[in-house]
Design a protein around this motif. Structure first.
Motif, PDB file in Angstrom:
ATOM      1  N   GLU A  73       7.915   0.722  -5.406  1.00 52.06           N
ATOM      2  CA  GLU A  73       8.329   2.311  -6.340  1.00 52.06           C
ATOM      3  C   GLU A  73       6.632   2.174  -6.697  1.00 52.06           C
ATOM      4  N   ASN A  74       6.223   3.217  -7.843  1.00 55.38           N
ATOM      5  CA  ASN A  74       5.669   3.717  -8.012  1.00 55.38           C
ATOM      6  C   ASN A  74       5.118   3.226  -9.343  1.00 55.38           C
ATOM      7  N   ILE A  75       4.181   2.707  -9.506  1.00 54.12           N
ATOM      8  CA  ILE A  75       3.371   1.028 -10.353  1.00 54.12           C
ATOM      9  C   ILE A  75       3.940   2.172 -11.658  1.00 54.12           C
ATOM     10  N   PRO A 115      -8.967   6.079   1.059  1.00 51.09           N
ATOM     11  CA  PRO A 115      -9.139   5.291   2.119  1.00 51.09           C
ATOM     12  C   PRO A 115      -7.662   4.362   1.931  1.00 51.09           C
ATOM     13  N   GLU A 116      -7.582   3.230   3.443  1.00 55.11           N
ATOM     14  CA  GLU A 116      -6.400   2.708   3.483  1.00 55.11           C
ATOM     15  C   GLU A 116      -5.929   1.466   2.379  1.00 55.11           C
ATOM     16  N   SER A 117      -6.508   1.317   2.037  1.00 52.00           N
ATOM     17  CA  SER A 117      -6.579   0.191   0.638  1.00 52.00           C
ATOM     18  C   SER A 117      -7.236   0.290   0.078  1.00 52.00           C
ATOM     19  N   LEU A 118      -7.239  -0.627  -1.524  1.00 57.98           N
ATOM     20  CA  LEU A 118      -7.499  -1.277  -2.626  1.00 57.98           C
ATOM     21  C   LEU A 118      -8.433  -2.403  -2.176  1.00 57.98           C
ATOM     22  N   ASN A 119      -9.219  -3.013  -2.637  1.00 55.68           N
ATOM     23  CA  ASN A 119      -9.516  -4.649  -3.141  1.00 55.68           C
ATOM     24  C   ASN A 119      -8.928  -5.467  -3.610  1.00 55.68           C
ATOM     25  N   ILE A 145       0.419   1.295  -6.075  1.00 57.42           N
ATOM     26  CA  ILE A 145      -0.389   2.175  -6.667  1.00 57.42           C
ATOM     27  C   ILE A 145      -0.628   3.936  -5.627  1.00 57.42           C
ATOM     28  N   VAL A 182       0.566  -1.362   0.053  1.00 60.90           N
ATOM     29  CA  VAL A 182      -0.126  -0.111  -0.026  1.00 60.90           C
ATOM     30  C   VAL A 182       0.928   1.250   0.157  1.00 60.90           C
ATOM     31  N   ARG A 198      -1.608   7.045  -4.277  1.00 54.03           N
ATOM     32  CA  ARG A 198      -3.334   6.988  -3.978  1.00 54.03           C
ATOM     33  C   ARG A 198      -3.214   8.504  -4.108  1.00 54.03           C
TER      34      ARG A 198
END
Lengths: 249, 249
Positions: free
Chosen positions: A177-179, A223-227, A213, A173, A215
């Motif tokens: 590295e920035n994807i 949000p804290e994370s993605l699904n 990824i 999260v 934010r």
């Protein structure tokens, strides 16, 4: 249908009885058609009308279908299928996908559909992932269960056994590295962590390319994370689009 | 808790009674904490222990919680929340997301979480989309329900009313522009179609930038489509990463 047969089919609602007979259940006309066009070993079809002329269909009543079905709204057809024999992993079809503790059947099914879309052949699951032949996984895969090879392995051992030139990518999260700004050579494995805990510590220690990824939210730290399946979608999309972008207008 | 109160809370399992009182239900400690840090109007908290010192908490038993809860495994806290007043759409925060007939609560919740992650402020839903305050949507959003504005509009009228310089993007399974090779100016609206039928004909007729996620499958014409939330993930990722890629190594 005889009483004994009805009882046997009803027992297949329970994983234990499916495992005893080494089979799984596929429901719905569309899913059964996907099955018939696969090389999976069909044991029997039960339906309330003829849905194929290539196989013998046992015609059953709506009430019988309702009793054997695992769905809340059964849809015409019910097939019993032999579980496939395990096949070897194709290390030349990269990236390989690894799932560390994915528990939600909808997530696993959706990830299989996504892997299928993007040409990923092999998915390696940690033993605590949900069973790929769980009926909810089978349904959520929308047929991709017949076109992807899912393997259950001790992930730590598996990753350590990979060829030396394999990159070990892991989604985190934060602080990876920035994807969108990373080169993503496909020869490697992408590890997706569990819905609640992300990648486990012992697996994280083996990751040599952590990816994040970014934010871009309007709200601090939310949000804290993605699904998990949504994160997998973005990551696979990045890997698989790299060669297409060279022509980007 | 009095019998009357227990009865009233139990009635909120039904949409009709929630709508009558213009409120919705939020469950679980984490979701209730997200609520408390939002500007949503809290009506009451019921929990089996103190979870906040800023609001009055009605302490209830596990059995009472089990009776009022909409979850199969209730988690400590249950809040009643007033539905928010509608706010104006921010046409300067682009792209806007439009959903045409999204019926699955998990999909809508997941799409809200994703929109929140990528800084999308407004989601416009056709009237036949699932209700944003459906408990399964609220739970799947993981708190993003408090940070995204969801509007229900006749999509055809809404799209026709957009500023002239707005691009109308729509995702289509085949024959759209390859999304990885398209310029994607953000000033516009992205339309995502329903799980079963895609974008409806009358809305498709308004799309002036059809976009396709290329299928890179190893199997001819399979799978037929991607899950709606997964497709949204890939599309939003493409729009939101365009400016970041200028620095791509």
């Amino acid at each position: 249908m005889t009483k004994a047969e009805l009882k046997r089919l009803t027992s297949y609602k329970h994983e234990k009885y499916r495992n005893n007979d080494n089979l799984f259940v596929v429901e719905g006309v569309k899913m059964c058609q996907e099955l018939l066009s696969s090389n999976y070993d069909l044991i029997a079809i039960y339906a309330n009308e003829e849905i194929t002329d290539r196989y013998q269909v046992t015609i059953i009543t709506d009430e019988e279908l309702r009793r054997i079905s695992l769905l809340s709204t059964p849809n015409k057809a019910y097939c019993l299928v032999r579980k496939p024999q395990s096949v070897a992993i194709d290390y030349d079809n990269c990236p390989i996908l690894a799932l560390d503790g994915i528990k939600d059947p909808g997530n696993l099914g959706t990830i299989m559909r996504l892997a299928d879309w993007f040409g990923v052949k092999d998915i390696v699951c940690s033993p605590d992932c949900v069973d790929v032949f769980n009926p909810k996984v089978v349904q959520a895969s929308m047929g991709s269960v017949f076109r992807t090879n899912v393997h259950y392995e001790n992930l730590q051992h598996f990753i350590k056994s990979l060829p030396d030139d394999f990159a070990i990518y892991g989604t985190v999260v934060e602080n990876g590295e920035n994807i969108y700004q990373s080169k993503l050579p496909p020869r490697g494995i992408i590890i997706i962590g569990s819905e609640s805990f992300g990648i486990s510590n012992e697996i994280q220690a083996l990751v040599n390319h952590p990816l994040t990824i970014p934010r871009l939210s309007l709200h601090l730290n939310k949000p804290e994370s993605l699904n998990a399946s949504v994160a997998t979608a973005i990551v696979l999309s990045e890997f698989k689009s790299a060669s297409l972008r060279t022509n980007k207008k």
